[in-house]
Design an enzyme around this catalytic site. Structure first.
Site, PDB file in Angstrom:
ATOM      1  N   ASN A  80     -10.826 -14.142  -7.023  1.00 25.88           N
ATOM      2  CA  ASN A  80     -10.870 -12.996  -7.932  1.00 25.88           C
ATOM      3  C   ASN A  80     -10.812 -11.648  -7.221  1.00 25.88           C
ATOM      4  OD1 ASN A  80     -12.019 -11.284 -10.303  1.00 25.88           O
ATOM      5  ND2 ASN A  80     -13.569 -11.140  -8.693  1.00 25.88           N
ATOM      6  N   TYR A 145       0.251  -2.405  -5.878  1.00 25.57           N
ATOM      7  CA  TYR A 145      -0.644  -3.384  -6.515  1.00 25.57           C
ATOM      8  C   TYR A 145       0.175  -4.525  -7.123  1.00 25.57           C
ATOM      9  CZ  TYR A 145      -4.101  -5.178  -9.879  1.00 25.57           C
ATOM     10  OH  TYR A 145      -4.936  -5.973 -10.614  1.00 25.57           O
ATOM     11  N   LYS A 149       0.407  -8.594  -6.001  1.00 32.73           N
ATOM     12  CA  LYS A 149       0.162  -9.708  -6.929  1.00 32.73           C
ATOM     13  C   LYS A 149       1.413 -10.580  -7.105  1.00 32.73           C
ATOM     14  CE  LYS A 149      -4.174  -8.872  -7.923  1.00 32.73           C
ATOM     15  NZ  LYS A 149      -5.236  -9.851  -7.563  1.00 32.73           N
TER      16      LYS A 149
END
Lengths: 236, 112
Positions: A80, A145, A149
């Protein structure tokens, strides 16, 4: 995988989704091993905390092996921990880009590599990585970002193929924005524009994420691997 | 985890051979691990190295990552056969555990 008394390793447990996940698994009777850059914010007899940077190889190796020594196995890894920095790509310092990649991709890779070593020895295990709807939506202002991902998604899909024969599944969940610290500085107009691109136009909740993570961890999900599941009706 | 202790080549060799599959050529003078004629396929090598890392930690108190940049950049793979692996592991174990001197929270002991 047995539902109760699982040994679950979660990264980034000090707040937000990670903390919510840790509290959820503790309520289920599981043992949670968590980590964050700072001290534990969660006190529970079945919670053990490590203070580390997820991109620090030596620290990650030490933590994962300590978990295996102490509890005998890792049933599930939930990657996470993540950071974001909203900025135009042309205004993004190189150090910021490096830091985002180190935490979001390199950290995910290191925990997957080390936890999977323990999992393949038992021929069982579940890994859930974290991506974001910013990647399929190609959100302006989140280039680094989203790229970090995208790397996590690609890694998840290849790792699923590499670990499939060893009985380990690897999937990813892509939450919509949640009311966490990660989005506190995003202007309201930008957030509303983002929500307009979802099929269901609301912020996500920790419960939405827990639902998907539990689906990937469910005993009946042993044939589900290499999948990226976005919340809110966003498609890849 | 036991305290760091020096490695004896013959016991380390036995430890490596014990982790090979039964039909892994353990009777040969220098069993081939990976590659043509090797005892292990790619997934077998992954399992074998994962097992070996955990066994080395148990026996010698060292947290090694065997598939390091150093191993991968060598012209002769340390994972080719038992002799090469033995020499490589002895080399790693002979080095000071520099990375062991870390803050308590990163050393494997949780802070609750």
């Amino acid at each position: 995988m047995k539902k109760n008394r699982r040994i679950v390793l979660i990264t980034g447990t000090s707040r937000g989704i990670g903390r919510g996940l840790a509290e959820h698994f503790l309520r289920q009777g599981d043992t949670v091993c968590g980590c964050s850059r700072g001290p534990a914010t969660l006190l529970h007899r079945r919670y053990a905390h490590w203070e580390l940077e997820v991109g620090d190889e030596v620290a990650v190796v030490a933590m994962v092996r300590a978990v295996v020594r102490r509890f005998g196995r890792i049933d599930a890894l939930v990657n996470n921990a993540g950071i974001a920095a909203m900025n135009h790509a042309l205004l993004t310092p190189a150090d910021t880009a490096q830091r985002i990649m180190a935490t979001n991709f390199h950290g995910t890779f290191l925990f997957c590599r080390e936890a999977a070593k323990a999992m393949v020895r038992r021929k069982a295990g579940r890994i859930v990585n974290f991506t974001t709807v910013a990647t399929p939506l190609r959100l302006e202002g989140e280039a680094i970002y989203a790229a970090s991902k995208a790397a996590v998604e690609s890694f998840t899909q290849v790792l699923a193929r590499e670990l499939g024969p060893a009985g380990v599944t690897v999937n990813a969940v892509g939450p919509t924005p949640l009311p966490t610290d990660l989005i506190k500085n995003v202007p309201a107009a930008k957030m509303n524009a983002l929500l307009e691109r979802q099929a269901i136009r609301r912020l996500g909740t920790v419960e939405d994420v827990i639902n998907v993570v539990e689906f990937f961890l469910a005993p009946g999900s042993g044939f589900v691997t290499g999948q990226v599941l976005y919340l809110g009706g966003v498609n890849g | 985890m036991p305290p760091h202790k020096p490695a004896d080549p013959s016991s380390l060799r036995r430890l490596i051979l014990d982790l090979l599959p039964a039909a892994g050529g353990a009777g040969a003078a220098n069993p081939v691990l990976f590659g043509p004629g090797g005892a292990l396929d790619s997934l077998g090598l992954v399992n074998f190295l994962a097992d070996l890392e955990y066994r080395l930690a148990e026996e010698y108190g060292r947290e090694l990552v065997l598939a390091s940049e150093r191993a991968m950049s060598r012209s002769r793979s340390p994972f080719r056969d038992v002799d090469a692996l033995l020499a490589y592991v002895l080399e790693l174990l002979a080095e000071p555990a520099g990375n062991a001197a870390r803050p308590p929270t990163a050393s494997g002991e949780p802070r609750t």
